[in-house]
Each structure stands twice: as structure tokens, then as C-alpha cells.
Scaffold this motif. Structure first.
Motif, PDB file in Angstrom:
ATOM      1  N   ILE A  16       0.843  -1.204   0.000  1.00 43.02           N
ATOM      2  CA  ILE A  16       0.000   0.000   0.000  1.00 43.02           C
ATOM      3  C   ILE A  16       0.877   1.251   0.000  1.00 43.02           C
ATOM      4  CG2 ILE A  16      -1.628   1.336   1.414  1.00 43.02           C
ATOM      5  CD1 ILE A  16      -2.856  -1.427   2.211  1.00 43.02           C
ATOM      6  N   ALA A  64       2.354   1.666  -3.489  1.00 39.29           N
ATOM      7  CA  ALA A  64       1.340   2.132  -4.435  1.00 39.29           C
ATOM      8  C   ALA A  64       1.047   3.615  -4.220  1.00 39.29           C
ATOM      9  CB  ALA A  64       0.068   1.304  -4.290  1.00 39.29           C
ATOM     10  N   ALA A  65       0.945   4.045  -2.974  1.00 42.75           N
ATOM     11  CA  ALA A  65       0.677   5.456  -2.689  1.00 42.75           C
ATOM     12  C   ALA A  65       1.831   6.334  -3.154  1.00 42.75           C
ATOM     13  CB  ALA A  65       0.422   5.644  -1.195  1.00 42.75           C
ATOM     14  N   HIS A  70       3.974   5.816  -5.524  1.00 38.69           N
ATOM     15  CA  HIS A  70       4.143   5.831  -6.981  1.00 38.69           C
ATOM     16  C   HIS A  70       2.829   6.062  -7.731  1.00 38.69           C
ATOM     17  CE1 HIS A  70       8.336   4.682  -6.652  1.00 38.69           C
ATOM     18  NE2 HIS A  70       7.968   3.814  -5.718  1.00 38.69           N
ATOM     19  N   ASN A  71       1.780   6.442  -6.998  1.00 33.50           N
ATOM     20  CA  ASN A  71       0.475   6.743  -7.594  1.00 33.50           C
ATOM     21  C   ASN A  71      -0.075   5.572  -8.416  1.00 33.50           C
ATOM     22  OD1 ASN A  71      -1.714   8.480  -7.853  1.00 33.50           O
ATOM     23  ND2 ASN A  71      -0.987   9.270  -9.805  1.00 33.50           N
ATOM     24  N   VAL A  72       0.095   4.352  -7.897  1.00 35.43           N
ATOM     25  CA  VAL A  72      -0.437   3.149  -8.544  1.00 35.43           C
ATOM     26  C   VAL A  72      -1.870   2.956  -8.054  1.00 35.43           C
ATOM     27  CG1 VAL A  72      -0.217   0.649  -8.778  1.00 35.43           C
ATOM     28  CG2 VAL A  72       1.838   2.089  -8.676  1.00 35.43           C
ATOM     29  N   LYS A  73      -2.811   2.922  -8.996  1.00 39.70           N
ATOM     30  CA  LYS A  73      -4.223   2.780  -8.629  1.00 39.70           C
ATOM     31  C   LYS A  73      -4.841   1.623  -9.412  1.00 39.70           C
ATOM     32  CE  LYS A  73      -4.628   7.686  -7.760  1.00 39.70           C
ATOM     33  NZ  LYS A  73      -5.234   8.948  -8.160  1.00 39.70           N
ATOM     34  N   PRO A  74      -5.767   0.902  -8.789  1.00 38.11           N
ATOM     35  CA  PRO A  74      -6.406  -0.220  -9.483  1.00 38.11           C
ATOM     36  C   PRO A  74      -7.488   0.253 -10.449  1.00 38.11           C
ATOM     37  CG  PRO A  74      -7.349   0.024  -7.306  1.00 38.11           C
ATOM     38  CD  PRO A  74      -6.236   1.042  -7.417  1.00 38.11           C
ATOM     39  N   ASP A  75      -7.727  -0.532 -11.468  1.00 41.60           N
ATOM     40  CA  ASP A  75      -8.875  -0.322 -12.351  1.00 41.60           C
ATOM     41  C   ASP A  75      -9.997  -1.176 -11.787  1.00 41.60           C
ATOM     42  OD1 ASP A  75      -7.611   1.389 -14.151  1.00 41.60           O
ATOM     43  OD2 ASP A  75      -6.784  -0.278 -15.291  1.00 41.60           O
ATOM     44  N   TYR A  87     -12.990  -5.003 -15.338  1.00 42.70           N
ATOM     45  CA  TYR A  87     -12.255  -4.675 -14.121  1.00 42.70           C
ATOM     46  C   TYR A  87     -12.805  -5.495 -12.957  1.00 42.70           C
ATOM     47  CZ  TYR A  87     -11.219  -0.610 -17.005  1.00 42.70           C
ATOM     48  OH  TYR A  87     -10.835   0.210 -18.024  1.00 42.70           O
TER      49      TYR A  87
END
Length: 127
Positions: free
Chosen positions: A79, A82-83, A85-90, A113
Motif C-alpha cells: 500500500i 502504491a501510494a 508511486h500513484n499506482v491505482k487499481p482499475d 475490471y
């Protein structure tokens, strides 16, 4: 998604891919996105075996692995990464009333998705 990434010139540009897909899907497009020494890690568990072309791994010294879900420490690290590196789920957010329709769509393979059930807003609407 892999086809789109290839079209955008992403072939051979990724250090790693975390594959969460729990259905039959081709691996060759994913492997093609990896750099040399890249890693493809499975956390999804398809019902049937997937077809793996070994030559595509040998060409770029690529690695395929798998993992069950991690503990709290590993989950927090993911988490945080992801935060950062601005990784967000579809995802596709659905209301509780839509769950049966969502299940029917899953059976028809009509899902692009992951479904996320919006329980919070569903509960607010009924109170």
C-alpha cells in the motif's frame, strides 16, 4: 491491457508485473512487456493451467513466480509503495443491489475490471 501497452511502446519496459487475474488469459503479451531480468508474479489462481512459452522467458532471462497473499507487514509495504508511486487499481464500483447482475456478468466473462461492492453508500441509502 497488454495490447494497449504494447501499442503505446511499452514492450520491454516493465521491471515486474503482478498478475491478479483468476481466469484463463494469455501470458505471452505480459511477458513481452517485461525488461530483461523482469519478473511476472501470480497472486491470482486460474481454475485451469495457463499456457507458458518457455522460449519467451529464456530470451530475456525473465522469471515467473507466485505468491499467496502476504501478512500485514507485506500488505502495508504494498500500500505504501502504491501510494508513493500513484499506482491505482482499475475497478468497477457496484451497489449491493447489483451483486446478482455482477455475478451473472462474471459467468459470462463480461467483466473488464474487478468489482468492488460499495457497501458504505448502500448502508447509508437504507438508514
Amino acid at each position: 491491457m497488454p495490447y494497449l501497452l504494447r501499442q503505446l511502446g511499452a514492450s520491454g519496459t516493465l521491471d515486474g508485473i503482478i498478475d491478479t487475474v483468476s481466469a484463463q488469459h494469455p501470458l505471452l503479451p505480459l511477458i513481452g512487456l517485461l525488461k530483461s531480468n523482469g519478473k511476472l508474479v501470480f497472486v491470482g489462481a486460474p481454475e485451469k493451467p495457463l499456457e507458458l512459452h518457455i522460449f519467451s522467458l529464456l530470451q530475456g532471462r525473465k522469471v515467473v513466480g507466485g505468491s499467496m497473499t502476504g501478512g500485514l507487514k507485506e500488505t502495508q509495504e504494498m500500500i505504501d509503495f502504491a501510494a508513493k508511486h500513484n499506482v491505482k487499481p482499475d475497478i468497477e464500483v457496484v451497489a449491493m443491489e447489483y451483486v446478482n447482475t455482477a455475478m451473472e456478468r462474471l459467468l459470462k466473462a463480461d467483466v473488464k475490471y474487478r468489482f468492488v461492492i460499495d457497501i458504505g453508500n448502500t448502508l447509508k441509502a437504507t438508514s
